[in-house]
Enzyme design. Structure first.
Site, PDB file in Angstrom:
ATOM      1  N   ASP A  52      36.788  36.660  43.993  1.00 21.25           N
ATOM      2  CA  ASP A  52      37.236  35.799  45.079  1.00 21.25           C
ATOM      3  C   ASP A  52      36.104  35.523  46.070  1.00 21.25           C
ATOM      4  O   ASP A  52      35.810  34.381  46.411  1.00 21.25           O
ATOM      5  CB  ASP A  52      38.338  36.555  45.850  1.00 21.25           C
ATOM      6  CG  ASP A  52      39.661  35.808  45.832  1.00 21.25           C
ATOM      7  OD1 ASP A  52      39.662  34.627  45.484  1.00 21.25           O
ATOM      8  OD2 ASP A  52      40.681  36.432  46.177  1.00 21.25           O
ATOM      9  N   GLU A  77      39.952  31.521  53.120  1.00 24.33           N
ATOM     10  CA  GLU A  77      40.679  32.711  53.535  1.00 24.33           C
ATOM     11  C   GLU A  77      39.786  33.948  53.581  1.00 24.33           C
ATOM     12  O   GLU A  77      39.971  34.851  54.385  1.00 24.33           O
ATOM     13  CB  GLU A  77      41.827  32.947  52.543  1.00 24.33           C
ATOM     14  CG  GLU A  77      42.681  34.142  52.901  1.00 24.33           C
ATOM     15  CD  GLU A  77      43.836  34.315  51.925  1.00 24.33           C
ATOM     16  OE1 GLU A  77      43.856  33.657  50.885  1.00 24.33           O
ATOM     17  OE2 GLU A  77      44.711  35.130  52.239  1.00 24.33           O
ATOM     18  N   ASP A 149      39.983  27.491  48.344  1.00 21.67           N
ATOM     19  CA  ASP A 149      40.713  28.656  47.870  1.00 21.67           C
ATOM     20  C   ASP A 149      40.036  29.073  46.569  1.00 21.67           C
ATOM     21  O   ASP A 149      40.201  28.425  45.537  1.00 21.67           O
ATOM     22  CB  ASP A 149      42.192  28.340  47.621  1.00 21.67           C
ATOM     23  CG  ASP A 149      42.999  29.615  47.417  1.00 21.67           C
ATOM     24  OD1 ASP A 149      42.388  30.656  47.090  1.00 21.67           O
ATOM     25  OD2 ASP A 149      44.226  29.582  47.581  1.00 21.67           O
ATOM     26  N   ILE A 151      40.282  31.546  44.396  1.00 25.11           N
ATOM     27  CA  ILE A 151      41.169  31.852  43.265  1.00 25.11           C
ATOM     28  C   ILE A 151      42.591  31.856  43.806  1.00 25.11           C
ATOM     29  O   ILE A 151      43.023  32.823  44.425  1.00 25.11           O
ATOM     30  CB  ILE A 151      40.818  33.214  42.623  1.00 25.11           C
ATOM     31  CG1 ILE A 151      39.407  33.163  42.023  1.00 25.11           C
ATOM     32  CG2 ILE A 151      41.844  33.571  41.532  1.00 25.11           C
ATOM     33  CD1 ILE A 151      38.925  34.469  41.422  1.00 25.11           C
ATOM     34  N   ASP A 152      43.291  30.743  43.593  1.00 28.50           N
ATOM     35  CA  ASP A 152      44.686  30.685  44.030  1.00 28.50           C
ATOM     36  C   ASP A 152      45.538  31.382  42.975  1.00 28.50           C
ATOM     37  O   ASP A 152      45.271  31.275  41.778  1.00 28.50           O
ATOM     38  CB  ASP A 152      45.120  29.224  44.203  1.00 28.50           C
ATOM     39  CG  ASP A 152      46.527  29.109  44.776  1.00 28.50           C
ATOM     40  OD1 ASP A 152      46.834  29.834  45.754  1.00 28.50           O
ATOM     41  OD2 ASP A 152      47.331  28.330  44.243  1.00 28.50           O
ATOM     42  N   THR A 154      46.013  34.858  43.064  1.00 29.97           N
ATOM     43  CA  THR A 154      45.239  36.068  42.758  1.00 29.97           C
ATOM     44  C   THR A 154      46.081  37.090  42.001  1.00 29.97           C
ATOM     45  O   THR A 154      45.577  37.798  41.136  1.00 29.97           O
ATOM     46  CB  THR A 154      44.733  36.716  44.069  1.00 29.97           C
ATOM     47  OG1 THR A 154      44.340  35.691  44.952  1.00 29.97           O
ATOM     48  CG2 THR A 154      43.571  37.627  43.815  1.00 29.97           C
ATOM     49  N   ASP A 311      45.287  26.174  50.452  1.00 31.66           N
ATOM     50  CA  ASP A 311      46.131  25.979  49.264  1.00 31.66           C
ATOM     51  C   ASP A 311      46.444  24.502  49.037  1.00 31.66           C
ATOM     52  O   ASP A 311      46.644  24.065  47.907  1.00 31.66           O
ATOM     53  CB  ASP A 311      47.495  26.674  49.449  1.00 31.66           C
ATOM     54  CG  ASP A 311      47.397  28.182  49.515  1.00 31.66           C
ATOM     55  OD1 ASP A 311      46.670  28.757  48.695  1.00 31.66           O
ATOM     56  OD2 ASP A 311      48.058  28.779  50.387  1.00 31.66           O
TER      57      ASP A 311
HETATM   58 MG    MG Z   1      46.010  30.506  47.645  1.00 26.29          MG
END
Ligand code: MG
Length: 389
Positions: A52, A77, A149, A151-152, A154, A311
């Site tokens: 990530d 994030e 993002d 790695i959406d 996770t 996202d």
């Molecule tokens: Mg995400």
């Protein structure tokens, strides 16, 4: 500006390569997992992985190198701080030279040089992207911000299920739900202008290796262009077979929708009762939006506030390039109830939630609805006015 689109796709491909290489080595993978601190209140099983953090840094590094200054407006994030097995805090960055990146990563990996070299090699690999035929757009770089993002989904990435069976081409869980999301927005207006969704684990080939795919879209002023026309995806099951009925109630019955596995019970029940053409559940906000983009469903609806700007921004830009949009669900409902049919506020990307702190500043507080056709938006709003949210 088409060069920026190419750079975004390149960065997403590199990110996908890193995500795949991390998954392929189980020992490496288990080393990398560090439980996310309890700041993500609703996602109990979310994890912070080195993948990530590294992916986010690679995107920053590569885009900043091509478009100096833009790296200061790339947000996401993750912080780039990672704690290794010895409890040392290490700032993960991509260095100029591959061997320096490997040395830095080996510290995070408690001296595992072999793993560090494999990761650094993926982070420094040259990616060649064929001509994207974006047409020419001119937006000054200093007017743009980027949400990433890395790695959406996770949770699905860490679980790593590879044998899930889709229902009508929609995966409710599994590695197919994992996406890399990059969205570019206008710093002044907050509107999304460019987006990439990269799906690193789209298909497993005969030799049991994963192959990915990516989708992009640009929606800037009069220009709308995207990669969808050249894909071999099934065409929209939406508008061609579902002619617009002026009555939103009739229209709602003809909808198909994808919902979050975390959607509240009464909303799930409502959609299941009303949408004759199918209600599906899937993991990952990026993946659910992709289902709408590909025409596998008409809408993605989420009434909760646990998606974030990173996202939605990329998928939102692609939806706009297709004539659709992503709207603030609760604001739309308010305006509908107030008898203001022309006001359907879409999600914006430049304004934090007042009085929120940390990641919550960038939550999509009013929930969201992703759609390709405005008639479907109205149908969903009509449907949701029948229950208390
Ligand atoms: Mg995400």
């Amino acid at each position: 500006m088409s060069e920026l689109m190419v750079a975004l796709v390149q960065a997403s491909e590199k990110a996908a390569n890193i995500a795949r290489s991390c998954r392929q080595e189980e020992t490496l993978f288990s080393l990398l997992i560090e439980e996310k601190k309890n700041d993500n209140r609703k996602v109990s099983a979310d994890f912070k992985t080195l993948a990530d953090v590294l992916v986010q840094e690679v995107i920053k590094h590569d885009i900043g190198k091509r478009f100096p200054g833009l790296e200061n407006n790339i947000f996401g994030e993750e912080t780039n701080e990672f704690m290794n097995g010895l409890g040392e805090r290490i700032q993960v960055v991509v260095c100029e030279r591959e061997e320096d990146t490997a040395r830095l990563l080996s510290k995070v990996l408690d001296g595992n040089m072999q793993a560090a070299e494999a990761l650094a090699s993926a982070a420094h690999q040259d990616i060649i992207i064929p001509n994207l035929h974006t047409g020419s757009i001119h937006i000054p770089i200093h007017d743009l911000g980027v949400w990433v993002d890395p790695i959406d989904s996770t949770f699905q990435y860490i679980k790593g299920m590879s044998n899930c069976v889709p229902e009508d081409s929609i995966y409710s869980r599994g590695l197919q739900c994992v996406t890399v999301l990059i969205g570019v927005y206008d710093l002044q207006t907050g509107e999304p202008v460019m987006g990439v969704i990269n799906q690193p684990f789209a298909v497993m080939d005969d030799s049991k290796r994963w192959r990915g795919r990516f989708f992009w879209g640009i929606s800037a002023g009069p220009l709308s262009v995207n990669s969808l026309s050249s894909t071999t995806e099934p065409l929209s099951r939406g508008d061609s077979q579902n002619p617009v009925d002026p009555n939103p109630e009739v229209r709602a019955a003809k909808l198909s929708a994808v919902l979050s596995t975390r959607e509240v019970k009464r909303v799930r029940a409502l959609f299941q009762d009303c949408c004759e053409r199918g209600v599906y559940y899937a993991s990952g906000a990026g993946y659910k939006a992709l289902c709408v983009i590909l025409g596998l469903v008409d809408v993605y609806v989420f009434t909760e506030d646990s998606t974030y700007k990173w996202d939605s921004c990329g998928p939102h830009a692609i939806l706009r390039s297709l004539g659709g949009d992503m709207a603030d669900l609760k604001e739309c409902l308010k305006r509908k109830q107030a008898g203001r049919p022309n006001e359907r506020p879409e999600l914006l990307y430049n304004t934090p939630v007042a009085e929120a702190s940390g990641t919550e500043k960038w939550a999509n507080r009013g929930g969201l609805i992703a759609y390709r056709s405005k008639a479907d938006l109205e149908a969903v709003l009509q449907l949701l006015t029948t229950i208390e949210l």
